[in-house]
Design a protein around this motif. Structure first.
Motif, PDB file in Angstrom:
ATOM      1  N   ILE A 108       0.966  -1.240   0.129  1.00  0.00           N
ATOM      2  CA  ILE A 108      -0.087   0.068  -0.254  1.00  0.00           C
ATOM      3  C   ILE A 108       0.991   1.246   0.008  1.00  0.00           C
ATOM      4  CG2 ILE A 108      -1.991  -1.117   1.000  1.00  0.00           C
ATOM      5  CD1 ILE A 108      -0.998  -0.007   3.836  1.00  0.00           C
ATOM      6  N   THR A 109       0.457   2.414  -0.475  1.00  0.00           N
ATOM      7  CA  THR A 109       1.052   3.731  -0.720  1.00  0.00           C
ATOM      8  C   THR A 109       0.103   4.897  -0.367  1.00  0.00           C
ATOM      9  OG1 THR A 109       2.601   5.068  -1.997  1.00  0.00           O
ATOM     10  CG2 THR A 109       0.848   3.570  -2.964  1.00  0.00           C
ATOM     11  N   ILE A 130      -5.222   6.011   0.636  1.00  0.00           N
ATOM     12  CA  ILE A 130      -4.096   5.228   0.288  1.00  0.00           C
ATOM     13  C   ILE A 130      -4.349   3.978  -0.598  1.00  0.00           C
ATOM     14  CG2 ILE A 130      -3.000   3.197   1.650  1.00  0.00           C
ATOM     15  CD1 ILE A 130      -4.748   5.726   3.576  1.00  0.00           C
ATOM     16  N   TYR A 131      -3.492   3.836  -1.538  1.00  0.00           N
ATOM     17  CA  TYR A 131      -3.751   2.832  -2.792  1.00  0.00           C
ATOM     18  C   TYR A 131      -2.896   1.667  -2.343  1.00  0.00           C
ATOM     19  CZ  TYR A 131      -5.005   7.293  -5.277  1.00  0.00           C
ATOM     20  OH  TYR A 131      -5.639   8.024  -5.524  1.00  0.00           O
ATOM     21  N   SER A 132      -3.567   0.548  -3.098  1.00  0.00           N
ATOM     22  CA  SER A 132      -2.886  -0.967  -2.944  1.00  0.00           C
ATOM     23  C   SER A 132      -2.480  -0.875  -4.528  1.00  0.00           C
ATOM     24  CB  SER A 132      -3.925  -1.961  -2.796  1.00  0.00           C
ATOM     25  OG  SER A 132      -4.965  -1.932  -3.897  1.00  0.00           O
ATOM     26  N   PHE A 133      -1.333  -1.955  -4.467  1.00  0.00           N
ATOM     27  CA  PHE A 133      -0.826  -2.190  -5.840  1.00  0.00           C
ATOM     28  C   PHE A 133      -0.297  -3.573  -5.527  1.00  0.00           C
ATOM     29  CE2 PHE A 133       2.198  -0.167  -2.981  1.00  0.00           C
ATOM     30  CZ  PHE A 133       3.507  -1.005  -3.200  1.00  0.00           C
ATOM     31  N   GLY A 134      -0.434  -4.033  -7.131  1.00  0.00           N
ATOM     32  CA  GLY A 134      -0.309  -5.696  -7.182  1.00  0.00           C
ATOM     33  C   GLY A 134       1.156  -5.904  -7.288  1.00  0.00           C
ATOM     34  N   ILE A 142      -7.863   1.990  -4.562  1.00  0.00           N
ATOM     35  CA  ILE A 142      -7.986   2.557  -3.513  1.00  0.00           C
ATOM     36  C   ILE A 142      -8.234   1.305  -2.409  1.00  0.00           C
ATOM     37  CG2 ILE A 142      -9.327   4.229  -1.937  1.00  0.00           C
ATOM     38  CD1 ILE A 142     -10.123   5.711  -4.447  1.00  0.00           C
ATOM     39  N   TYR A 143      -7.364   1.416  -1.319  1.00  0.00           N
ATOM     40  CA  TYR A 143      -7.416   0.642  -0.402  1.00  0.00           C
ATOM     41  C   TYR A 143      -8.132   1.122   0.908  1.00  0.00           C
ATOM     42  CZ  TYR A 143      -5.911  -2.936   2.867  1.00  0.00           C
ATOM     43  OH  TYR A 143      -6.107  -4.073   3.972  1.00  0.00           O
TER      44      TYR A 143
END
Length: 146
Positions: A108-109, A130-134, A142-143
């Motif tokens: 997450i970022t 806060i974003y999640s990335f694969g 969006i997380y």
């Protein structure tokens, strides 16, 4: 039951009734050597039951890129905790949520250095997205919104 056996059973029940003390969560945080807000974030994590090893580096963007953080979503520092990457000043409750949910993501970022975020000065003037990335790229999602 004898008095000794009863006392032993009672003591055993008291021991079992004690709350479990959670082990601190180990994390490694990579940061620019001149950045003070990253130290503030590490202190914030320590205040919330993390043990944090801080590693100064001049290769932060390369570490973030290699960890899979999309370039346009990179934060101020990159942290590795358990099997995840946490980039930027992500609030601890979101980090703990991710660790508890154990989603199939790389991490997450919280992009940039938002005012009022953990470790940053100033007042919060907008929601933190806060974003999640694969693990193999793909579109970030969006997380959490804090």
């Amino acid at each position: 039951m004898t008095k000794t056996l009863s006392l032993t059973v009672l003591l055993g029940m008291l021991v079992l009734a004690q709350p479990a003390v959670a082990e601190p969560i180990a994390a490694t945080l990579y940061k620019n050597p001149q950045c003070g807000c990253c130290e503030g974030y590490a202190d914030y994590l320590r205040d919330n039951d993390f043990t944090v090893e801080v590693v100064p580096t001049n290769e932060l963007s390369g570490i973030s890129r290699q960890a899979g953080v999309p370039e346009d979503l990179q934060g101020c520092h990159t942290m590795f905790v358990e099997d995840y990457v946490v980039d930027g000043h992500v609030p601890v409750n979101v980090v703990l949520r991710m660790l508890a949910e154990n989603p199939d993501i790389a991490g997450i970022t919280l992009p940039g250095m938002p005012a009022g975020s953990p470790g940053m000065g100033g007042s919060k003037n907008a929601s933190f997205v806060i974003y999640s990335f694969g693990k193999d790229g793909g579109v970030p999602h969006i997380y959490a919104v804090e």
